[in-house]
Write an enzyme that holds these catalytic residues in place. Structure first.
Site: not given
Ligand code: GUN
Length: 299
Positions: A55, A99, A122
């Site tokens: 990311k 996350q 998100d």
């Molecule tokens: N953990 C697994 N997929 C995601 C996601 O799309 N966003 C976040 N914040 N954590 C994750």
């Protein structure tokens, strides 16, 4: 029947990221605005470390400001909430991503609720979930948004009347995916671990989205001929499986399904790359909304 068309999520995501990069250039030039994304990681979950690294790298690549906060696994909820509040108040940050999963001592719902909904790239805040389910404009979770883009790339923009089956009911994928398809006038069924006749549900589906986290659960003989099959699964095969050596595999039996489906996403290279590309798109959307400007139109 000929094998299914392979849906190349990797190529689609690269195209989306280059459109986002063009939007970022336009925002810098015309509005002196650099979209900023903050990613927060608590602890050292190996998969999360990889996701967060990707990311950060791709955020920088499209020309955005990228901020990463890595906190120790023993971080308290109060410390995390203090960080989130600081990011909420920071005018150079337009997107905040915490996350998941978070360590046990932290109440995930409380943290997600603390993120300013306008910066919730998100799309996990209840305000954004509520907007999605009531048809209001909000920030939409990245993985289902990416799945919808791939489905439309195959079937065109009009999905009215299609029967869609979403297998999985998570807040991250299954539920928002079902809402997005419903908003496109699909007839949507959500299946899950207690669904009685999964094969029967799948047999009717023109669009099948599998997001359950069980390797190769969706079998060839379940799939309707010509269906569009979107595989969100990312399962690590056991290292002792012959020839597989811990490789990634989806929720769909790909080799079988491709003989019946009309189009199918591979794993890896299907849905996975779309998630980060949509996160970047959401950050541009949030930056524009926070500054009351239109998202730049790019080619
Ligand atoms: N953990 C697994 N997929 C995601 C996601 O799309 N966003 C976040 N914040 N954590 C994750």
């Amino acid at each position: 029947m000929a094998d299914a068309k392979l849906i190349d999520g990797k190529a689609f995501a690269a195209g989306l990221r280059s459109r986002v990069a063009a939007q970022v250039r336009a925002l810098k030039e015309n509005h002196n605005l650099t979209p900023g994304l903050a990613v927060v990681l608590v602890g050292e979950d190996p998969a999360s470390l990889i996701y967060v690294g990707n990311k950060t790298k791709l955020t920088e690549e499209v020309g955005m400001k990228s901020v990463r906060h890595t906190l120790p696994a023993e971080t308290s909820q109060k410390q995390l909430l203090t960080l989130v509040e600081g990011l909420n108040a920071d005018p150079t940050i337009h997107g905040i991503l915490v996350q998941l999963p978070l360590p046990d001592q932290i109440d995930e719902a409380a943290v997600l609720a603390a993120v300013d909904p306008a910066k919730d790239v998100d799309g996990f805040h209840v305000i954004n979930a509520g907007k999605l389910s009531t048809g209001a404009r909000g920030l939409v979770p990245c993985t289902p948004l990416g799945c919808l883009m791939l489905i439309k790339d195959v079937l065109g923009d009009d999905l009215s009347g299609k029967r869609a089956l979403v297998i999985g009911r998570s807040n991250i994928v299954g539920k928002p995916m079902a809402q997005l398809l419903l908003a496109e006038n699909c007839t949507v069924t959500i299946a899950h671990s207690r669904t009685g006749d999964l094969a029967g549900e799948a047999a009717r589906a023109d669009i099948l989205v599998a997001a359950v986290g069980r390797a190769r659960m969706v079998r060839q003989d379940w799939i309707k001929e010509g269906a569009v099959v979107i595989d969100v699964g990312m399962n690590r095969l056991p290292p002792d499986e012959p020839g597989k050596n811990g490789k990634l595999c989806g929720d769909v039996d790909f080799d079988g399904a491709k003989q019946v489906a009309g189009a199918i996403t591979p794993v890896p290279g299907g849905v996975g790359p779309m998630t980060i590309a949509c996160l970047l798109q959401n950050t541009v959307t949030a930056a524009c909304a926070l500054n009351d400007i239109d998202v730049p139109a790019v080619g």
